[in-house]
Design an enzyme around this catalytic site. Structure first.
Site, PDB file in Angstrom:
ATOM      1  N   ASP A  24       0.715  -0.919   0.098  1.00 12.32           N
ATOM      2  CA  ASP A  24      -0.392   0.255   0.243  1.00 12.32           C
ATOM      3  C   ASP A  24       0.631   1.031  -0.013  1.00 12.32           C
ATOM      4  O   ASP A  24       2.158   1.261   0.452  1.00 12.32           O
ATOM      5  CB  ASP A  24      -0.938  -0.021   0.829  1.00 12.32           C
ATOM      6  CG  ASP A  24      -1.938   0.745   0.889  1.00 12.32           C
ATOM      7  OD1 ASP A  24      -2.116   1.666  -0.410  1.00 12.32           O
ATOM      8  OD2 ASP A  24      -2.895   0.879   2.101  1.00 12.32           O
ATOM      9  N   GLY A  27       0.074   6.065  -3.982  1.00 16.72           N
ATOM     10  CA  GLY A  27      -0.749   7.307  -4.722  1.00 16.72           C
ATOM     11  C   GLY A  27      -0.154   8.428  -3.687  1.00 16.72           C
ATOM     12  O   GLY A  27       0.379   8.954  -4.064  1.00 16.72           O
ATOM     13  N   HIS A  41       3.622   3.363  -9.228  1.00 13.91           N
ATOM     14  CA  HIS A  41       2.704   1.708  -9.685  1.00 13.91           C
ATOM     15  C   HIS A  41       4.330   1.351  -9.709  1.00 13.91           C
ATOM     16  O   HIS A  41       4.879   0.365  -9.820  1.00 13.91           O
ATOM     17  CB  HIS A  41       2.290   1.413 -10.195  1.00 13.91           C
ATOM     18  CG  HIS A  41       0.534   2.053  -9.340  1.00 13.91           C
ATOM     19  ND1 HIS A  41       0.461   1.619  -7.894  1.00 13.91           N
ATOM     20  CD2 HIS A  41      -1.001   2.443  -9.554  1.00 13.91           C
ATOM     21  CE1 HIS A  41      -0.758   2.258  -7.588  1.00 13.91           C
ATOM     22  NE2 HIS A  41      -1.203   2.884  -8.518  1.00 13.91           N
ATOM     23  N   TRP A  73     -10.974  -2.000  -9.719  1.00 20.18           N
ATOM     24  CA  TRP A  73     -11.965  -1.514 -10.814  1.00 20.18           C
ATOM     25  C   TRP A  73     -12.435  -0.372 -10.911  1.00 20.18           C
ATOM     26  O   TRP A  73     -12.358   0.838 -11.742  1.00 20.18           O
ATOM     27  CB  TRP A  73     -12.278  -2.688 -10.589  1.00 20.18           C
ATOM     28  CG  TRP A  73     -12.425  -3.910 -11.635  1.00 20.18           C
ATOM     29  CD1 TRP A  73     -12.228  -5.425 -10.958  1.00 20.18           C
ATOM     30  CD2 TRP A  73     -11.324  -4.234 -12.416  1.00 20.18           C
ATOM     31  NE1 TRP A  73     -11.639  -6.096 -10.889  1.00 20.18           N
ATOM     32  CE2 TRP A  73     -10.901  -5.336 -12.758  1.00 20.18           C
ATOM     33  CE3 TRP A  73     -11.441  -3.715 -14.264  1.00 20.18           C
ATOM     34  CZ2 TRP A  73     -10.566  -6.082 -14.022  1.00 20.18           C
ATOM     35  CZ3 TRP A  73     -10.465  -4.818 -14.617  1.00 20.18           C
ATOM     36  CH2 TRP A  73     -10.238  -6.044 -14.779  1.00 20.18           C
ATOM     37  N   ARG A  75     -11.439   2.150  -9.743  1.00 18.45           N
ATOM     38  CA  ARG A  75     -10.218   3.665  -9.550  1.00 18.45           C
ATOM     39  C   ARG A  75     -10.462   3.853 -11.097  1.00 18.45           C
ATOM     40  O   ARG A  75     -11.510   3.465 -11.552  1.00 18.45           O
ATOM     41  CB  ARG A  75      -8.920   3.514  -9.327  1.00 18.45           C
ATOM     42  CG  ARG A  75      -8.338   2.708  -8.070  1.00 18.45           C
ATOM     43  CD  ARG A  75      -7.333   2.346  -8.293  1.00 18.45           C
ATOM     44  NE  ARG A  75      -7.268   1.959  -6.390  1.00 18.45           N
ATOM     45  CZ  ARG A  75      -5.830   2.562  -5.738  1.00 18.45           C
ATOM     46  NH1 ARG A  75      -4.824   2.548  -6.363  1.00 18.45           N
ATOM     47  NH2 ARG A  75      -5.787   1.766  -4.270  1.00 18.45           N
ATOM     48  N   LEU A 135      11.314 -20.832  -5.338  1.00 18.96           N
ATOM     49  CA  LEU A 135      10.135 -19.902  -4.138  1.00 18.96           C
ATOM     50  C   LEU A 135       9.049 -19.818  -5.549  1.00 18.96           C
ATOM     51  O   LEU A 135       9.146 -19.809  -6.600  1.00 18.96           O
ATOM     52  CB  LEU A 135      10.889 -18.173  -4.692  1.00 18.96           C
ATOM     53  CG  LEU A 135      10.179 -17.192  -4.044  1.00 18.96           C
ATOM     54  CD1 LEU A 135       9.708 -17.622  -2.728  1.00 18.96           C
ATOM     55  CD2 LEU A 135      10.185 -15.770  -3.949  1.00 18.96           C
ATOM     56  N   ARG A 198      -5.072  -2.466   8.465  1.00 16.24           N
ATOM     57  CA  ARG A 198      -6.495  -3.703   8.184  1.00 16.24           C
ATOM     58  C   ARG A 198      -6.390  -4.780   7.289  1.00 16.24           C
ATOM     59  O   ARG A 198      -4.887  -4.314   5.957  1.00 16.24           O
ATOM     60  CB  ARG A 198      -7.552  -2.635   7.411  1.00 16.24           C
ATOM     61  CG  ARG A 198      -7.573  -1.918   6.476  1.00 16.24           C
ATOM     62  CD  ARG A 198      -8.846  -1.228   6.050  1.00 16.24           C
ATOM     63  NE  ARG A 198      -8.129   0.181   4.939  1.00 16.24           N
ATOM     64  CZ  ARG A 198      -7.165   0.791   5.424  1.00 16.24           C
ATOM     65  NH1 ARG A 198      -7.552   1.620   6.641  1.00 16.24           N
ATOM     66  NH2 ARG A 198      -7.628   2.229   4.054  1.00 16.24           N
TER      67      ARG A 198
HETATM   68  C1  FPP Z   1      -1.394   0.401  -3.502  1.00 13.93           C
HETATM   69  O1  FPP Z   1      -1.425   1.561  -3.677  1.00 13.93           O
HETATM   70  C2  FPP Z   1      -0.502  -0.581  -4.555  1.00 13.93           C
HETATM   71  C3  FPP Z   1      -1.612  -1.396  -5.798  1.00 13.93           C
HETATM   72  C4  FPP Z   1      -3.517  -0.703  -5.542  1.00 13.93           C
HETATM   73  C5  FPP Z   1      -0.764  -1.905  -6.543  1.00 13.93           C
HETATM   74  C6  FPP Z   1      -0.128  -2.768  -6.394  1.00 13.93           C
HETATM   75  C7  FPP Z   1       0.534  -3.147  -7.422  1.00 13.93           C
HETATM   76  C8  FPP Z   1       2.287  -3.006  -7.745  1.00 13.93           C
HETATM   77  C9  FPP Z   1       3.353  -2.681  -7.164  1.00 13.93           C
HETATM   78  C10 FPP Z   1       2.368  -3.615  -9.288  1.00 13.93           C
HETATM   79  C11 FPP Z   1       2.537  -5.194  -8.436  1.00 13.93           C
HETATM   80  C12 FPP Z   1       3.971  -5.683  -9.804  1.00 13.93           C
HETATM   81  C13 FPP Z   1       4.200  -7.234 -10.230  1.00 13.93           C
HETATM   82  C14 FPP Z   1       5.061  -6.880 -11.276  1.00 13.93           C
HETATM   83  C15 FPP Z   1       3.332  -8.127  -9.970  1.00 13.93           C
HETATM   84  P1  FPP Z   1      -2.475   2.811  -3.829  1.00 13.93           P
HETATM   85  O2  FPP Z   1      -2.624   3.001  -4.846  1.00 13.93           O
HETATM   86  O3  FPP Z   1      -3.593   2.021  -2.500  1.00 13.93           O
HETATM   87  O4  FPP Z   1      -1.585   3.703  -2.586  1.00 13.93           O
HETATM   88  P2  FPP Z   1      -2.459   5.333  -1.824  1.00 13.93           P
HETATM   89  O5  FPP Z   1      -3.159   4.119  -1.286  1.00 13.93           O
HETATM   90  O6  FPP Z   1      -1.559   5.910  -1.659  1.00 13.93           O
HETATM   91  O7  FPP Z   1      -3.335   5.445  -2.755  1.00 13.93           O
END
Ligand code: FPP
Length: 246
Positions: A24, A27, A41, A73, A75, A135, A198
């Site tokens: 998390d 953003g 991301h 979805w 977003r 792994l 959470r």
């Molecule tokens: C949450 O941060 C993160 C996500 C919804 C996406 C996580 C995905 C990746 C890091 C890419 C994974 C890569 C591979 C190769 C599988 P948020 O956008 O909710 O952050 P915020 O709460 O600060 O807005």
């Protein structure tokens, strides 16, 4: 303590077999650095790469990341498609590397709503690593814990109706066999970054006895030492599974 010292401190007999991560804060990382959310991301993908490396070094057998939830979805279209594309492209780009490292890639989640293009890529990524033995890298994609349970209960009902399953009270084992994680042990340790505390619909059934570890670090800033810190903390805890302390 540096990473080398932290690795040396690990007790191999008390390693979590399965670590699951709620990544998390991408953003917020982007906002903090004045860049677009997708850049957050993007940096998150680099953190995933480091996570895999440290899991291999530490001898963790299963790692599961929450990459895209059934709620994501909602977003903006730009973010949804940018994120899905980023995940798929980085995996496809790294197929050979993942194979070289003997990693088994698997996706957990529902396939509906994913385009044929993404489903084909998922199949390609999985089949390229199917016979590996290292792994186990699980990617929760279009994953929701409640959805997983509903899918399982529907499949159980259908199998009972078809006579494939006896019409008897359900057990943990039977339900477990119908989950996306049917041959994956429950997570021992669940990590969530960015200060939120959470589960957000992640591994609801499987997390019953998981140890939880939270950090304020935003996912793109998550490094080897954070994983090792979490595992060392896990090793200092006494797990009780509902039984009294000895
Ligand atoms: C949450 O941060 C993160 C996500 C919804 C996406 C996580 C995905 C990746 C890091 C890419 C994974 C890569 C591979 C190769 C599988 P948020 O956008 O909710 O952050 P915020 O709460 O600060 O807005």
């Amino acid at each position: 303590m540096d990473c080398k010292q932290m690795l040396a401190q690990l007790n191999p007999e008390r390693m979590p077999k399965h670590v699951a991560i709620i990544m998390d804060g991408n953003g917020r990382w982007a906002r903090k650095h004045g860049v677009k959310r997708l850049m957050g991301h993007n940096k998150g993908v680099s953190a995933v790469r480091e996570l895999i490396e440290v899991c291999v070094e530490a001898g963790i057998q299963y790692v599961t990341i929450y990459a895209f939830s059934t709620e994501n979805w909602r977003r903006s279209k730009i973010e949804v498609h940018g994120l899905l594309q980023l995940i798929m492209d980085s995996l496809i780009k790294n197929i050979a590397e993942l194979h070289k490292q003997n990693i088994v890639v698997r996706f957990l989640g529902s396939r509906d709503r994913l385009s044929k293009n993404y489903k084909d890529k998922i199949d390609k990524i999985c089949s390229a690593s199917w016979n590996n033995t290292g792994l186990r890298f699980n990617i929760a994609m279009n994953y929701g814990g409640r959805r997983e349970l509903l899918d399982a209960f529907d499949a159980i009902r259908a199998d009972i109706a078809d006579g494939k399953l006896p019409d008897e009270p359900l057990t943990d084992e039977v339900v477990g066999q119908y989950l996306y994680t049917n041959d994956i042990p429950d997570p021992d340790l669940i990590i969530r970054t960015s200060g939120e505390q959470r589960l957000s619909n992640f591994l609801l059934w499987q997390s019953a006895y998981a140890e939880l570890w939270f950090t304020d670090v935003l996912w793109p800033d998550f490094r080897r030492e954070h994983l090792l810190e979490a595992v060392l903390d896990y090793q200092s805890r006494q797990r009780k599974f509902g039984v009294e302390t000895k």
